[in-house]
Design a protein around this motif. Sequence first.
Motif, PDB file in Angstrom:
ATOM      1  N   ALA A  27       0.751  -1.211  -0.097  1.00  0.00           N
ATOM      2  CA  ALA A  27       0.043   0.026  -0.039  1.00  0.00           C
ATOM      3  C   ALA A  27       0.824   1.386   0.172  1.00  0.00           C
ATOM      4  N   LEU A  28       1.979   1.167   0.399  1.00  0.00           N
ATOM      5  CA  LEU A  28       2.842   2.316   0.475  1.00  0.00           C
ATOM      6  C   LEU A  28       3.355   2.594  -1.100  1.00  0.00           C
ATOM      7  N   PHE A  29       3.056   1.937  -1.813  1.00  0.00           N
ATOM      8  CA  PHE A  29       3.913   2.188  -3.297  1.00  0.00           C
ATOM      9  C   PHE A  29       2.733   2.767  -4.386  1.00  0.00           C
ATOM     10  N   THR A  30       2.950   3.301  -5.229  1.00  0.00           N
ATOM     11  CA  THR A  30       2.464   3.803  -6.529  1.00  0.00           C
ATOM     12  C   THR A  30       1.853   2.531  -7.334  1.00  0.00           C
ATOM     13  N   PRO A  31       0.912   2.482  -8.312  1.00  0.00           N
ATOM     14  CA  PRO A  31       0.516   1.426  -8.721  1.00  0.00           C
ATOM     15  C   PRO A  31       1.766   0.683  -9.473  1.00  0.00           C
ATOM     16  N   GLY A  32       2.431   1.508 -10.202  1.00  0.00           N
ATOM     17  CA  GLY A  32       3.939   1.275 -10.948  1.00  0.00           C
ATOM     18  C   GLY A  32       4.983   1.111 -10.089  1.00  0.00           C
ATOM     19  N   SER A  76      21.380  -5.026  -4.228  1.00  0.00           N
ATOM     20  CA  SER A  76      22.834  -5.043  -3.680  1.00  0.00           C
ATOM     21  C   SER A  76      23.022  -5.865  -2.404  1.00  0.00           C
ATOM     22  N   ALA A  77      21.762  -6.180  -1.910  1.00  0.00           N
ATOM     23  CA  ALA A  77      21.853  -7.015  -0.492  1.00  0.00           C
ATOM     24  C   ALA A  77      21.461  -8.313  -0.862  1.00  0.00           C
ATOM     25  N   GLY A  78      21.744  -8.746  -2.369  1.00  0.00           N
ATOM     26  CA  GLY A  78      21.441 -10.100  -2.684  1.00  0.00           C
ATOM     27  C   GLY A  78      20.152 -10.676  -3.371  1.00  0.00           C
ATOM     28  N   GLY A  79      19.189  -9.620  -3.152  1.00  0.00           N
ATOM     29  CA  GLY A  79      17.748  -9.606  -3.660  1.00  0.00           C
ATOM     30  C   GLY A  79      17.485  -9.587  -4.979  1.00  0.00           C
ATOM     31  N   ILE A  80      16.346  -9.150  -5.318  1.00  0.00           N
ATOM     32  CA  ILE A  80      15.573  -8.977  -6.372  1.00  0.00           C
ATOM     33  C   ILE A  80      15.196  -7.391  -6.683  1.00  0.00           C
ATOM     34  N   GLU A  81      14.793  -7.233  -7.963  1.00  0.00           N
ATOM     35  CA  GLU A  81      14.211  -6.070  -8.560  1.00  0.00           C
ATOM     36  C   GLU A  81      13.212  -6.408  -9.243  1.00  0.00           C
ATOM     37  N   GLY A  82      11.994  -5.437  -8.982  1.00  0.00           N
ATOM     38  CA  GLY A  82      11.087  -5.675  -9.742  1.00  0.00           C
ATOM     39  C   GLY A  82       9.803  -4.939  -8.969  1.00  0.00           C
ATOM     40  N   PRO A  83       8.434  -5.248  -9.697  1.00  0.00           N
ATOM     41  CA  PRO A  83       7.265  -4.323  -9.081  1.00  0.00           C
ATOM     42  C   PRO A  83       7.119  -4.659  -7.573  1.00  0.00           C
ATOM     43  N   ALA A  84       6.613  -3.511  -6.973  1.00  0.00           N
ATOM     44  CA  ALA A  84       6.552  -4.006  -5.545  1.00  0.00           C
ATOM     45  C   ALA A  84       5.789  -5.079  -5.006  1.00  0.00           C
ATOM     46  N   GLY A  85       4.723  -5.564  -5.616  1.00  0.00           N
ATOM     47  CA  GLY A  85       3.874  -6.701  -5.312  1.00  0.00           C
ATOM     48  C   GLY A  85       4.746  -8.063  -5.444  1.00  0.00           C
ATOM     49  N   GLU A  86       5.509  -7.987  -6.376  1.00  0.00           N
ATOM     50  CA  GLU A  86       6.427  -9.194  -6.482  1.00  0.00           C
ATOM     51  C   GLU A  86       7.686  -9.053  -5.602  1.00  0.00           C
ATOM     52  N   VAL A  87       8.024  -7.948  -5.123  1.00  0.00           N
ATOM     53  CA  VAL A  87       9.154  -8.055  -4.166  1.00  0.00           C
ATOM     54  C   VAL A  87       8.646  -8.257  -2.791  1.00  0.00           C
TER      55      VAL A  87
END
Length: 156
Positions: free
Chosen positions: A37-42, A49-60
């Motif tokens: 809910a803290l993110f805009t729709p996109g 950099s912490a060994g994780g992923i990048e992507g849409p907020a829902g997937e993250v």
Amino acid sequence: MTQRVDLATVMDRLAIDEVVTGYAVAVDDGDWAAYRALFTPGGRADYRSAGGIEGPAGEVADWLAETMKLFPVRQHLIVNRLVRLADLGGSPGDSAEVRADFVNPMRLAGEESDAAVTAPNFVAAGRYAFSLARTPYSGWRLSRVTVHEKWRHLSA
């Protein structure tokens, strides 16, 4: 600047600070609905950099929900917040950038861990880059979060 513009700027800064604090609380509490809910729709997040992923907020958020099971005790400390509001000729605009340092002590889960022991044994630290946009109905929301992890330490 007029007093009205000054007040609007102060109100924007307080609202932006609430979003950044809400981000830390959502991650620490494992409240993935609040995180989304803290993110805009996109909105997007980048934890590479912490060994994780990048992507849409829902997937993250889904990835974080699984990953954070490794750390049943966690606490973000977000400090040194540098807020830059877009300037529309002396009036605050509808976008902002926040650079903030973080220290994140956590407790790794493990078979040898005693549930009563909550002292951190893993600490990560670095800097966040938050991009925010003012939305028509929800106020300030994150359009992008990028984690720049600078160091980590695992205690024995």
